[in-house]
Design a protein around this motif. Structure first.
Motif, PDB file in Angstrom:
ATOM      1  N   LYS A  57      22.092  72.573  66.300  1.00 51.53           N
ATOM      2  CA  LYS A  57      21.057  73.605  66.348  1.00 51.53           C
ATOM      3  C   LYS A  57      19.993  73.272  65.314  1.00 51.53           C
ATOM      4  O   LYS A  57      20.278  73.149  64.123  1.00 51.53           O
ATOM      5  CB  LYS A  57      21.664  74.982  66.039  1.00 51.53           C
ATOM      6  CG  LYS A  57      20.622  76.098  65.824  1.00 51.53           C
ATOM      7  CD  LYS A  57      21.271  77.454  65.530  1.00 51.53           C
ATOM      8  CE  LYS A  57      20.225  78.512  65.151  1.00 51.53           C
ATOM      9  NZ  LYS A  57      20.811  79.836  64.839  1.00 51.53           N
TER      10      LYS A  57
ATOM     11  N   ASP B  16      18.228  77.058  59.065  1.00 51.76           N
ATOM     12  CA  ASP B  16      18.759  77.246  60.411  1.00 51.76           C
ATOM     13  C   ASP B  16      18.695  75.980  61.272  1.00 51.76           C
ATOM     14  O   ASP B  16      19.073  75.998  62.436  1.00 51.76           O
ATOM     15  CB  ASP B  16      18.014  78.408  61.093  1.00 51.76           C
ATOM     16  CG  ASP B  16      18.909  79.229  62.007  1.00 51.76           C
ATOM     17  OD1 ASP B  16      20.142  79.116  61.876  1.00 51.76           O
ATOM     18  OD2 ASP B  16      18.367  79.952  62.855  1.00 51.76           O
TER      19      ASP B  16
ATOM     20  N   GLU C  47      18.962  83.401  69.031  1.00 47.35           N
ATOM     21  CA  GLU C  47      18.167  82.324  69.632  1.00 47.35           C
ATOM     22  C   GLU C  47      18.894  80.979  69.643  1.00 47.35           C
ATOM     23  O   GLU C  47      18.636  80.148  70.509  1.00 47.35           O
ATOM     24  CB  GLU C  47      16.831  82.195  68.887  1.00 47.35           C
ATOM     25  CG  GLU C  47      16.840  81.330  67.620  1.00 47.35           C
ATOM     26  CD  GLU C  47      17.741  81.857  66.503  1.00 47.35           C
ATOM     27  OE1 GLU C  47      18.074  83.052  66.532  1.00 47.35           O
ATOM     28  OE2 GLU C  47      18.120  81.075  65.619  1.00 47.35           O
TER      29      GLU C  47
HETATM   30 ZN    ZN Z   1      19.240  81.325  64.012  1.00 49.31          ZN
END
Ligand code: ZN
Ligand code: BES
Ligand code: MN
Length: 486
Positions: free
Chosen positions: A253, A276, A337
């Motif tokens: 991610k 993130d 998300e």
């Molecule tokens: Zn996130």
């Protein structure tokens, strides 16, 4: 930082700092014993008085020892010799390096113990390289000074080479995560990936927005829509196995900043959200190491890169997205998300022939609630594959705990409007409902999801590491890759 191997002993060495280890039970490493002899027993006296007990993470700085021509000796604890493992030696070496790096040093000579296995020697060197690098990238007055030169003393050139690659790859991951989101956004991350790939002899493909459109990556593109920074998908490949050999896929991610989108985060939750993209940075770090080590297997690395922002065109609650694999997704929270990004990236990995998949993601706060800051959650559709990964993590001293994937959790992501929705019912069990969502996109391949929301980023420092990015699981992924080939 220059990292070189040395075979010198104390007498013939020129350095500004000597780093030598000792054990809680069995005494001194040969290098510490040599310092002890030269100084007429200073170290043994420190041990006898309990001043230095040899515990892990204990570091004693000895200045201007009589009889020793190096002005600073760092004596570091290794714990009980019978219990010494890769994680302990990594953290102990990092703790020593961290303390020494509080001031600028030209040449630091770090002594391994000739008794150590290759794995222990590698971990010690990797730890020393990681410990002296901090998060002060933009401070004029640094807190941490990587050494001018790290002279690592070992007779094992292979362990030296591996340890160096692991340490430097971990620091690459850490630097990318520590960089502010103004510097690291999807395209700039992709550029770093491209140059890293070149140096590590990896193939590298970068999908831009129009390619992602052509590839029908509707879930990833929806997240990206609110940002002025266009998304990217980086695909790295190492072909070390034959054409018939199975392929390991590492999927990360890479949300370079997560504002939450319209389901906006409060300031406190948002302020560390540059982290993130840690999953993607971990994949890049591990791929670098795998390429440089030229492991005899086929590995693909995927970095799904977007920025989750707000604009007049941002995706909305109630939107229905069509993911690349055809499944429709009702969006009920734009802050969930990561799973949308991974949905499309996992599908690309499946299409490109991944035999087994690991994804890494700072995916849920719920995982941190469940396991705390230091432990990653593992969720899988294939028990043996998960056990291999847990075994590698154990060997590297990087804690992971498995969470269940009972089908009841999957009920929670059913939608009345679309095939699935991007959140569960309420927040309980949120780490697992997120994993259940991901499972919809792995095409039944053996897959393990690692939720690294806790361990990827430290809000306060550890004795062995500055706060900020940790580089957690780079070493584990490389170990998984080695085991994959066996
Ligand atoms: Zn996130
Ligand atoms: N990036 C966050 C998760 C996160 C939280 C990472 C804390 C690191 C530290 C993720 O995108 C997120 O916002 N998840 C939501 C999911 C929820 C809306 C279902 C969360 O955990 O609150
Ligand atoms: Mn989010």
């Amino acid at each position: 930082m220059k990292v070189t191997r040395s075979v010198h002993d104390l007498e013939t060495l020129s350095a500004d700092v000597l780093v030598v280890g000792h054990y809680a039970d069995s005494g001194l490493t040969p290098a510490a014993a040599a310092v002890d002899r030269a100084s007429s027993g200073v170290i043994q006296r420190l041990r006898a008085s309990g001043e230095a007990a040899g515990k892990p993470l204990e570091v004693t700085l000895l200045h201007e020892l009589p009889g020793v021509n190096v002005r600073l000796v760092a004596l570091f604890g290794l714990g009980e010799s019978t219990k010494l493992d890769a994680g302990t030696v990594f953290r102990s070496a990092a703790a020593a390096a961290k303390q020494i790096a509080a001031k600028a040093r030209e040449r630091v000579a770090f002594f391994s113990d000739p008794q150590w296995t290759g794995a222990l020697t590698e971990s010690a060197l990797a730890g020393a390289i990681v410990g002296c690098q901090g998060q002060d990238l933009y401070r004029s007055q640094k807190n941490r000074f990587p050494f001018g030169e790290l002279l690592f003393t070992t007779a094992d050139p292979v362990a030296f080479a591996i340890g160096r690659i692991l340490g430097e790859s971990t620091n690459l991951t850490r630097r990318l995560v520590n960089e502010p989101p103004s510097e690291i956004y999807p395209d700039s991350f992709a550029q770093v990936a491209a140059s890293t790939a070149k140096n590590a002899q990896l193939e590298c493909e970068i999908w831009d927005e129009s390619r992602l459109n052509a590839e029908r990556c509707g879930a990833l593109l929806a997240v990206a829509r609110g940002s002025a920074r266009p998304p990217r998908l980086v695909i790295l490949e190492h072909r070390g196995g034959g054409p018939q050999a199975p392929t390991l896929a590492l999927v990360g991610k890479g949300v370079t900043f997560d504002s939450g989108g319209l389901s906006i985060k409060p300031t406190d939750g948002m302020k560390t959200m540059k982290c993130d993209m840690a999953g993607a940075a971990t994949v890049l770090g591990a791929m670098r190491a795998i390429g440089l080590l030229n492991l005899p297997i086929n590995v693909q690395g995927y970095c799904g890169l977007v920025e989750n922002m707000i604009s007049g065109d941002a995706y909305k609650l109630g939107d229905v997205l069509r993911a690349r694999n055809g499944k429709t997704i009702e969006v009920l929270n734009t802050d969930a998300e990561g799973r949308l990004v991974l949905a499309d990236v996992l599908d690309v990995a499946v299409e490109r022939g991944a035999s087994r998949i690991i994804d890494l993601a700072t995916l849920t706060g719920a995982c941190v609630v469940a396991l705390g800051n230091d432990v990653a959650g593992a969720m899988t559709n294939d028990e043996p594959w998960c056990q291999l990964i847990l075994g590698a993590a154990r060997a590297c001293g990087e804690p992971i705990w498995q969470l269940p994937m009972f089908k009841e959790y999957g009920e929670q992501i059913k939608s009345e409007v679309a095939d699935i929705k991007n959140v569960g019912d309420g927040r309980w069990g949120g780490a697992i409902t997120a994993a259940k969502f991901l499972e919809e996109f792995v095409g039944g391949r053996p897959w393990t999801h690692l939720d690294i929301a806790g361990p990827a980023f430290l809000e306060s420092p550890k004795p062995w590491l500055d706060a900020g990015a940790t580089g957690a699981f780079v070493r584990t992924l490389v170990d998984v890759a080695k085991r994959f080939g066996e």
